[in-house]
Design an enzyme around this catalytic site. Structure first.
Site, short mmCIF file in Angstrom:
data_model
loop_
_atom_site.label_atom_id
_atom_site.label_comp_id
_atom_site.label_asym_id
_atom_site.label_seq_id
_atom_site.Cartn_x
_atom_site.Cartn_y
_atom_site.Cartn_z
N LYS A 22 0.92 -1.18 0.13
CA LYS A 22 -0.22 -0.07 -0.02
C LYS A 22 0.85 1.24 -0.01
CE LYS A 22 -2.10 1.75 4.01
NZ LYS A 22 -1.69 3.04 4.11
N ARG A 94 -4.55 11.13 4.31
CA ARG A 94 -3.37 11.93 4.44
C ARG A 94 -2.49 11.74 3.35
NH1 ARG A 94 0.35 14.56 8.15
NH2 ARG A 94 2.41 13.91 7.91
N ASP A 126 4.76 20.45 7.95
CA ASP A 126 5.82 21.39 7.71
C ASP A 126 7.05 21.20 6.90
OD1 ASP A 126 5.93 19.80 10.07
OD2 ASP A 126 7.36 21.21 10.78
N LEU A 127 7.35 19.61 7.17
CA LEU A 127 8.79 19.45 6.40
C LEU A 127 8.40 19.49 4.76
CD1 LEU A 127 9.69 16.67 8.90
CD2 LEU A 127 10.75 18.85 8.80
N VAL A 329 7.70 7.54 16.76
CA VAL A 329 7.23 8.16 15.64
C VAL A 329 5.93 9.20 15.59
CG1 VAL A 329 6.92 7.66 13.26
CG2 VAL A 329 8.76 6.28 14.35
N ARG A 399 -8.87 -0.20 4.62
CA ARG A 399 -7.98 0.75 4.36
C ARG A 399 -6.51 0.29 3.90
NH1 ARG A 399 -6.62 5.18 7.96
NH2 ARG A 399 -5.18 5.42 6.19
#
Ligand code: UD1
Length: 430
Positions: A22, A94, A126-127, A329, A399
């Site tokens: 995936k 996302r 942001d990155l 993480v 998903r």
């Protein structure tokens, strides 16, 4: 909304084949926007997330043909697609934010809602934006949308504060069409990054160093079409191996790349499970005696994957002794603990650390799937537990796992899927 009813306590036995990845498929589908020529992708699993990504590309005007039975996807994005994909789709997942880099590189302009996805933390972007800004893009956030434009992307030296998988992918894709050389430091090194780079290179890109923390991309004026086969899904492979061990069974998991699974294999062996590399693409995972507790810390690759942390916690919940799980993480990835606790697991969460005191058995209970991998963990717990487990909001599983119930049933599991429309499908091992 759908749910699964699982009759637990049956050891899983037999052979099972892993699908295409995936997390490799999603960025490669986005990469098809970098060229007008056809991109053919083999091994694309039929998942809700894949369907969402396909819908995002179709919303951008791409012609997409998905032969799901053959796991074959053909995308032709044609001439420049419009800058703004459908907002509802993007906010649903996302990974749809991965169209940002390709659209900026090809269109010079993009408008994307801030991304949604699993509720496992705030997960900023942001990155991604910092990297693309260094390459000459400008962004503003207007009404929850990222509006970006550039006069033309140019190569840059970019240091990622954290080796984000998505930021590495977005920047790498954008850099393939930028003027000059981009050097990405502290890049993510996940196998899916290597697969994306291989696909981009087969389209004519010049990416060197993917799989290391230092990636160098020489921009080229245009990319062409390709045919690329995605790597096997290491998270699905790991989930299945853990299912074999946790249920006290004995599985041969086929279509795996053992190198991609090293952190999990090491922990399984440390816990006393039987792990045997049958050949270069198959691994046997079986329960030995009762597994022993170990300590686990998630890290970016090649550390232990955060995507296998919830499932491994089930092993610890049933192990001899007390183990710990430290999640580095994501900041909110213990939402499966509530369900495990209601099945009899003894887990104490202290910030980013969970202390798991192993129990001889779990017992079936109604539980709610909190997110994709949390759903997988509760499914595994249900397979191992005594009695019946009802897994609510099981659609999280769909998903990321393709036809999982049917495949588990072939290994002996007894489970029933009850979908939103109350249509029942019973899967039994007999
Ligand atoms: C990808 C995977 C996901 C996996 C994760 C980490 C896909 C489609 N998804 O997600 O399954 O769990 O890698 O291995 O491949 N972060 C920032 N700023 C950013 C980007 C990320 O602070 O701009 C943070 C996130 O909030 C998170 C951490 O970095 O805490 C890791 O995120 P990242 O590596 O970007 O994960 P994804 O690409 O979203």
């Amino acid at each position: 909304m759908g749910h699964l009813v699982i009759q637990g306590g049956i050891p899983l036995r037999g052979k099972v084949k892993v699908n295409g990845s995936k997390n490799a498929s999603l960025p490669i589908i986005a990469a098809a926007l970098l060229t007008g020529e056809p991109v053919i992708i083999e091994g694309v699993p039929d998942l809700l997330d894949v369907r969402t990504m396909i819908a995002v590309l179709e919303g951008l005007g791409a012609a997409v043909d998905y032969a799901e039975e053959q796991a074959l996807l053909r995308i032709a994005s044609g001439e420049l697609p419009p800058a703004a994909p459908p907002a509802d789709l993007v906010s649903r997942m996302r990974a749809s934010f991965l169209v940002l880099g390709p659209l900026l590189a090809r269109n010079k302009k993009v408008s994307l809602p801030l991304p949604g996805g699993c509720a496992i933390g705030t997960r900023p972007v942001d990155l991604h934006l910092k990297g693309l800004t260094a390459m000459g893009a400008s962004f503003s956030i207007v009404n929850g949308c990222v509006e970006g434009h550039t006069a033309g992307l140019r190569g840059a030296r970019i240091y990622l504060d954290f080796p984000s998988v998505g930021a590495t992918e977005n920047i790498m894709m954008a850099a393939t069409l930028a003027a000059g050389t981009t050097v990405l430091e502290n890049a993510a090194t996940e196998p899916e990054i290597v697969d994306l780079a291989n696909c981009l290179n087969s389209m004519g890109a010049q990416v060197v160093g993917a799989g290391t923390a230092h990636i160098r991309i020489e921009g080229v004026p245009r990319l062409g079409g390709t045919r690329h086969a995605v790597i096997p899904d290491r998270i699905e492979a790991g989930t299945l191996m853990l299912a074999g061990v946790i249920t006290g069974g004995d599985l041969i998991v086929e279509n795996v790349l053992p190198d991609h699974l090293k952190p999990l294999l090491a922990k399984l062996i440390e816990a006393g499970a039987v792990v045997e590399e049958i050949d270069s693409t198959a691994i046997r995972a079986a329960a030995g005696a009762r597994t022993a507790a170990v300590d686990l810390k998630t890290m970016p690759h090649p550390g232990f994957s955060t995507d296998l942390q919830p499932q491994f916690m089930v092993l610890l919940a049933l192990a001899e002794g007390t183990g710990t799980v430290t999640e580095t993480v994501f900041e909110n990835r213990f939402r499966h603990v509530e369900g495990l606790s209601s099945m009899g697991a003894r887990i104490r969460v202290e910030g980013r650390r969970a202390i798991v005191q192993g129990q001889p058995r779990l017992s079936g209970a109604p539980v709610v799937a909190p997110d994709l991998r949390g759903a997988a963990a509760l499914l595994l717990a249900g397979l191992a537990a005594q009695g019946e487990t009802k897994l609510l909001q099981a659609e999280h599983l769909w998903r990321g796992y393709c036809r999982l119930e049917e495949r588990l049933a072939l290994l002996g599991a007894q489970l029933e899927r009850i979908s939103a429309g109350r249509e029942r499908a019973v899967h039994t091992g007999s």
